[in-house]
Design a protein around this motif. Structure first.
Motif, PDB file in Angstrom:
ATOM      1  N   GLY B 276      -4.448   6.054 -10.449  1.00 44.97           N
ATOM      2  CA  GLY B 276      -5.146   5.618  -9.341  1.00 44.97           C
ATOM      3  C   GLY B 276      -5.282   4.973  -7.479  1.00 44.97           C
ATOM      4  N   PHE B 277      -4.550   4.541  -8.135  1.00 38.65           N
ATOM      5  CA  PHE B 277      -3.612   3.364  -6.937  1.00 38.65           C
ATOM      6  C   PHE B 277      -3.990   4.816  -5.456  1.00 38.65           C
ATOM      7  N   ALA B 278      -2.868   5.759  -6.557  1.00 37.22           N
ATOM      8  CA  ALA B 278      -1.998   6.926  -5.595  1.00 37.22           C
ATOM      9  C   ALA B 278      -3.556   7.729  -5.105  1.00 37.22           C
ATOM     10  N   MET B 279      -4.407   7.215  -5.886  1.00 38.71           N
ATOM     11  CA  MET B 279      -5.937   8.851  -5.489  1.00 38.71           C
ATOM     12  C   MET B 279      -6.551   7.772  -5.021  1.00 38.71           C
ATOM     13  N   VAL B 280      -6.774   6.102  -4.455  1.00 35.73           N
ATOM     14  CA  VAL B 280      -7.468   5.574  -3.586  1.00 35.73           C
ATOM     15  C   VAL B 280      -6.655   5.839  -2.518  1.00 35.73           C
ATOM     16  N   LEU B 281      -5.901   5.825  -1.396  1.00 35.09           N
ATOM     17  CA  LEU B 281      -4.751   5.742  -0.850  1.00 35.09           C
ATOM     18  C   LEU B 281      -5.253   7.157  -0.611  1.00 35.09           C
ATOM     19  N   ILE B 282      -4.918   8.352  -1.159  1.00 35.76           N
ATOM     20  CA  ILE B 282      -5.474   9.678  -1.042  1.00 35.76           C
ATOM     21  C   ILE B 282      -6.190  10.246  -0.548  1.00 35.76           C
ATOM     22  N   LEU B 283      -7.129   9.119  -0.516  1.00 33.71           N
ATOM     23  CA  LEU B 283      -8.805   9.182  -0.192  1.00 33.71           C
ATOM     24  C   LEU B 283      -8.856   8.359   1.299  1.00 33.71           C
ATOM     25  N   ALA B 284      -8.641   6.950   0.804  1.00 38.53           N
ATOM     26  CA  ALA B 284      -8.776   6.408   1.672  1.00 38.53           C
ATOM     27  C   ALA B 284      -8.894   6.766   3.364  1.00 38.53           C
ATOM     28  N   VAL B 285      -6.710   7.451   3.462  1.00 38.58           N
ATOM     29  CA  VAL B 285      -6.473   7.382   4.605  1.00 38.58           C
ATOM     30  C   VAL B 285      -6.785   8.184   5.539  1.00 38.58           C
ATOM     31  N   ARG B 295     -11.077  -1.260  11.597  1.00 37.89           N
ATOM     32  CA  ARG B 295     -11.650  -2.332  11.166  1.00 37.89           C
ATOM     33  C   ARG B 295     -11.982  -2.209   9.972  1.00 37.89           C
ATOM     34  N   LEU B 296     -11.900  -1.755   9.325  1.00 37.07           N
ATOM     35  CA  LEU B 296     -13.367  -2.565   7.771  1.00 37.07           C
ATOM     36  C   LEU B 296     -11.961  -2.001   6.552  1.00 37.07           C
ATOM     37  N   ILE B 297     -11.387  -0.833   6.455  1.00 34.14           N
ATOM     38  CA  ILE B 297     -10.887  -0.399   5.448  1.00 34.14           C
ATOM     39  C   ILE B 297      -9.580  -0.473   6.745  1.00 34.14           C
ATOM     40  N   THR B 298      -8.755  -1.755   6.595  1.00 33.01           N
ATOM     41  CA  THR B 298      -7.853  -1.827   7.571  1.00 33.01           C
ATOM     42  C   THR B 298      -6.474  -2.142   6.658  1.00 33.01           C
ATOM     43  N   LEU B 299      -5.218  -1.935   7.559  1.00 39.03           N
ATOM     44  CA  LEU B 299      -3.571  -1.740   6.733  1.00 39.03           C
ATOM     45  C   LEU B 299      -3.998  -3.385   5.905  1.00 39.03           C
ATOM     46  N   ARG B 300      -4.211  -4.356   5.236  1.00 37.98           N
ATOM     47  CA  ARG B 300      -4.550  -5.043   4.788  1.00 37.98           C
ATOM     48  C   ARG B 300      -4.826  -4.050   3.003  1.00 37.98           C
ATOM     49  N   HIS B 301      -5.449  -3.714   3.826  1.00 35.32           N
ATOM     50  CA  HIS B 301      -6.042  -3.207   2.565  1.00 35.32           C
ATOM     51  C   HIS B 301      -5.654  -2.022   1.461  1.00 35.32           C
ATOM     52  N   LEU B 302      -4.926  -1.085   3.073  1.00 34.11           N
ATOM     53  CA  LEU B 302      -3.484  -0.301   2.155  1.00 34.11           C
ATOM     54  C   LEU B 302      -2.291  -0.736   1.816  1.00 34.11           C
ATOM     55  N   ASP B 303      -2.115  -1.786   2.252  1.00 32.16           N
ATOM     56  CA  ASP B 303      -0.452  -3.026   1.986  1.00 32.16           C
ATOM     57  C   ASP B 303      -1.082  -2.606   0.885  1.00 32.16           C
ATOM     58  N   ASN B 304      -2.625  -3.983  -0.084  1.00 33.05           N
ATOM     59  CA  ASN B 304      -2.442  -3.866  -0.909  1.00 33.05           C
ATOM     60  C   ASN B 304      -2.679  -2.777  -2.068  1.00 33.05           C
ATOM     61  N   SER B 305      -3.151  -2.373  -1.548  1.00 29.48           N
ATOM     62  CA  SER B 305      -3.080  -1.033  -2.631  1.00 29.48           C
ATOM     63  C   SER B 305      -1.966  -0.528  -2.768  1.00 29.48           C
ATOM     64  N   ALA B 306      -0.155  -0.276  -2.191  1.00 31.01           N
ATOM     65  CA  ALA B 306       0.516  -0.034  -1.582  1.00 31.01           C
ATOM     66  C   ALA B 306       1.428  -1.022  -2.820  1.00 31.01           C
ATOM     67  N   ARG B 370       6.845  -1.899   5.994  1.00 27.14           N
ATOM     68  CA  ARG B 370       7.087  -0.661   7.467  1.00 27.14           C
ATOM     69  C   ARG B 370       6.025   0.378   6.662  1.00 27.14           C
ATOM     70  N   VAL B 371       6.894   0.765   5.477  1.00 23.45           N
ATOM     71  CA  VAL B 371       6.036   1.843   4.549  1.00 23.45           C
ATOM     72  C   VAL B 371       4.375   1.750   4.450  1.00 23.45           C
ATOM     73  N   ARG B 372       4.695   0.610   4.236  1.00 29.27           N
ATOM     74  CA  ARG B 372       3.323   0.369   3.305  1.00 29.27           C
ATOM     75  C   ARG B 372       1.820   0.036   3.937  1.00 29.27           C
ATOM     76  N   GLN B 373       2.532   0.298   5.910  1.00 28.85           N
ATOM     77  CA  GLN B 373       1.492  -0.055   6.561  1.00 28.85           C
ATOM     78  C   GLN B 373       1.284   1.459   7.834  1.00 28.85           C
ATOM     79  N   ASN B 374       2.268   2.379   7.092  1.00 28.51           N
ATOM     80  CA  ASN B 374       1.990   3.475   7.621  1.00 28.51           C
ATOM     81  C   ASN B 374       1.800   4.527   6.602  1.00 28.51           C
ATOM     82  N   PRO B 375      -0.154   4.662   7.215  1.00 22.40           N
ATOM     83  CA  PRO B 375      -0.921   5.718   6.663  1.00 22.40           C
ATOM     84  C   PRO B 375      -0.249   7.254   5.941  1.00 22.40           C
ATOM     85  N   LEU B 376       0.336   7.357   7.179  1.00 22.51           N
ATOM     86  CA  LEU B 376       0.775   8.832   6.827  1.00 22.51           C
ATOM     87  C   LEU B 376       2.260   9.058   5.837  1.00 22.51           C
ATOM     88  N   ALA B 377       2.919   7.680   5.719  1.00 26.15           N
ATOM     89  CA  ALA B 377       4.210   7.303   4.693  1.00 26.15           C
ATOM     90  C   ALA B 377       3.427   7.587   2.938  1.00 26.15           C
TER      91      ALA B 377
END
Lengths: 182, 481
Positions: B276-285, B295-306, B370-377
């Motif tokens: 599920g978190f994988a799909m959240v990231l697939i959609l969020a990025v 500025r709303l879905i920030t690197l922090r959200h990506l980081d935490n989801s990762a 560095r990876v957790r905050q790289n949207p493409l990765a």
């Protein structure tokens, strides 16, 4: 909807504020001034505003608890009834009332009914769906879902007096005060 | 850190919500894409929607063909009675779990970072449950009598078999689907009222006025609303754990080696959250880029989801290890052969090792910030994880069935064209619904985000924020004022 006649059609006086803190203070002062029929309209929930307006806590939690207990008992009863009373099947000599097998459905029934009780109770008590509410006659009320905060002292309040209430509201330094009709 | 400390003009931020955004500005960022007229719909939306609709058409054709010809169009056969329809069912329903976890569990744990991602994650849950729930119904063979699973007064004088996990499934999925819709809709009411007040055309005005039910945002209404929302969240949290546990019991209650395993429920739940978190990231990025919501879905959200993806991924890997250990420790010949066949069997060894590569190895880079905050990765890792989780279900569901107790009854499983068209088509259903959602409804909860902005302005949005900034201060020193 009542026909507007002079004097009786006033719904209340509505003051508009810019910040949550301002309306919180105005709400506290209104309560202390003895007003009872007061309500606030805000774009997002503000902590403590219900208490500032002198509102009782909601009974929603108790209603949901009771509904959940009834739903859980009902869900279990349904399975017990089906397997023990209505259509008993002896499978390998195992007990008819094999209750561990009934837990999942009992749990799901409890969750289903209590969640919908919470949702529907909230909507019902809030009067939703609702086609008309006099507060929507307030000028600039579209901003109540954006970035403005509205406090209404309703005309049905015992202490309501157009002149005195208006000057009281003015003392809370709002952006604007408007007389809102039904 | 290169992104944030290097260029000061970057919109990326480490905070839960970008600083200094007024309520009105938040409103505009979230609602403008929804309120733009039909001719201002961005081109990427039309292209995406067209592709999604094409796959949806394929899906519908596959269903019609299935109903006309029967389940023989699939590869299901003795001994593999549970093939791709069940794999896909488990896969889709697992994806939904992250949405509920974000919206319910993180609300109860008072995690402020849930606020910008909960709405679209909830939508993802609902659409995934829709995709999932259709499979077992089709799998019944005569889908038009699926209501026989429901207890109702009928002329047969029968109740469904309440002792069967397959009937538990019906209750679990129906409850999960309807409570998710309720939770989503209640969350949307104030946002719909916002859209009503901002609407720019008659169509929008009628649509949003109707849907918001006349919400006026009074203090008493908010009080009941918040209590109801909190209670539904508190009910959804155990619910979401129960749903995948129940699905796991479809397997665990059977006496088949590889299925009859007590680790199944928690292991399935972890796998579901992982996928599920994988799909959240697939959609969020892509979503944050497309709508300019960095500025709303920030690197922090990506980081935490990762981080959550990594944690649940490790639990899943632990599940693989325990499956192997229990097979050996049981001393049962069939259990031991099952694991041997899974890992080294001539037909499907590749599936097992590929899933270990996808679910076990591919997530290891997530240990690095560095990876957790790289949207493409993150996007790439999430796609790999989604494939891996599909393979996991393939191995558990189908590979297990190919070789059970008696060698004379062994047979291989071959999926057919219609298996795949139905699976790929279900992406069309999911994507069509999702494209309609991001166009017609706000993909971020504008009301909640304003509350968060207010809280942030006065108290900060995160108790650990100052500590975090100190801890990472070494990265910021060279960055200037």
């Amino acid at each position: 909807m009542t026909i507007a006649t002079a004097g009786t059609s006033l719904y209340g006086l509505v003051a508009e504020y810019n910040e949550p803190e301002e309306i919180l203070e105005a709400a506290n002062r209104s309560r202390k001034a003895g007003y009872k029929a007061i309500d606030a309209y805000t774009p997002f929930p503000i902590e403590g505003l219900d208490e500032a307006l002198g509102m009782e806590p909601t009974r929603l939690g108790w209603v949901v608890l009771i509904a959940g207990i009834i739903a859980g008992l009902g869900g279990f009863f349904m399975q017990w009834f089906a397997n023990v009373e209505f259509y008993p099947l002896n499978i390998g000599g195992r007990p008819l009332n094999s209750w561990p097998n009934f837990i999942v459905i009992t749990f799901e029934c409890t969750v289903l009914i209590s969640a919908f009780t919470a949702g529907l109770f909230m909507m019902g008590r809030n009067g939703l769906p609702r086609a008309y509410h006099p507060i929507f006659n307030t000028p600039n009320f579209e901003s109540a879902t954006r970035d403005r905060f509205f406090l209404c002292i309703e005309a049905r309040d015992e202490r309501f007096d157009l002149g005195a209430t208006r000057s009281f509201l003015e003392s809370t330094r709002p952006n604007a005060i408007s007389e809102v009709e039904h | 850190m290169a992104v944030t400390s290097g260029k000061r003009t970057s919109v990326e931020t480490q905070r839960v919500i970008g600083r200094g955004q007024s309520y009105g500005a938040l409103d505009d960022v979230i609602n403008d894409p929804v309120l733009a007229g039909p001719f201002k719909t961005p081109r990427w939306w039309w292209i995406g929607f067209a592709i999604a609709a094409t796959f949806l058409a394929m899906y519908l054709v596959s269903i019609v063909w299935l109903v006309v010809k029967g389940t023989g169009v699939w590869g299901n056969n003795v001994p593999v009675g549970w093939g791709m329809p069940i794999i896909n069912f488990v896969w889709w329903i697992g994806i939904g779990h992250a949405g509920t976890l974000i919206s319910a569990a993180l609300l109860l744990f008072r995690q402020p970072w849930r606020t910008s991602i909960n709405r679209f994650a909830e939508a993802m849950t609902i659409f995934a449950v829709v995709c999932a729930a259709i499979y077992p119904i089709l799998h019944l063979g005569r889908p038009w009598v699926f209501y026989w699973l429901v207890p109702y007064p009928n002329t047969f004088g029968l109740f469904p078999q309440f002792r069967s996990p397959l009937d538990w499934d019906l209750f679990a999925i129906f409850t999960y689907g309807s409570v998710s819709v309720l939770f989503w809709f209640i969350g949307l009411i104030p946002d719909l009222a916002t859209l009503r007040d901002r609407s720019r055309s008659k169509f929008q005005r009628i649509l949003y006025s109707t849907l918001c039910l006349g919400w006026n945002g009074s203090a008493k209404a908010w009080q009941r609303y918040q209590r109801a929302y909190l209670l539904i969240a508190a009910l959804s949290f155990p619910l979401v754990l129960s749903v995948h546990s129940t699905i796991a019991m479809d397997f665990a209650v059977a006496q088949l080696p590889g299925w009859n395993n007590t680790v199944m429920p928690p292991y399935f739940v972890a796998g579901a959250v992982f996928a599920g978190f994988a799909m959240v990231l697939i959609l969020a990025v892509p979503l944050r880029k497309a709508f300019g919501m960095e500025r709303l879905i920030t690197l922090r959200h990506l980081d935490n989801s990762a981080k959550l993806m990594l944690a649940t991924g490790l639990i899943v890997v632990y599940g693989y290890i325990i499956e192997g250990f229990m097979a050996w420790y049981s001393g049962v010949e069939f259990e031991r052969y099952m694991i041997f066949n899974r890992i080294l069997g001539a037909d499907h060894w590749w599936a097992f090792w590929l899933l270990i590569a996808c679910n076990g190895v591919a997530i290891q880079p997530l240990w690095f910030r560095r990876v957790r905050q790289n949207p493409l990765a993150l996007f790439i890792i999430s796609v790999i994880v989604s494939v891996g989780m599909w393979l996991e279900r393939f191995v558990i569901v189908s590979v297990t069935l190919t070789k059970d107790f008696l060698p004379s009854s062994w047979a291989d499983y071959r999926s057919t064209f219609w298996d795949w068209s139905l699976y790929l088509g279900s992406f069309g259903l999911f994507a069509t619904l999702f494209f309609l959602f991001i166009r017609l409804l706000p993909s971020i909860a504008s009301t909640e985000i304003k509350g968060l902005a207010h809280h942030d302005r006065h108290y900060g949005s995160d108790a650990f924020e100052d500590i975090r900034l100190d801890f990472h201060g070494r990265n910021r020193k060279g960055a200037g004022p």
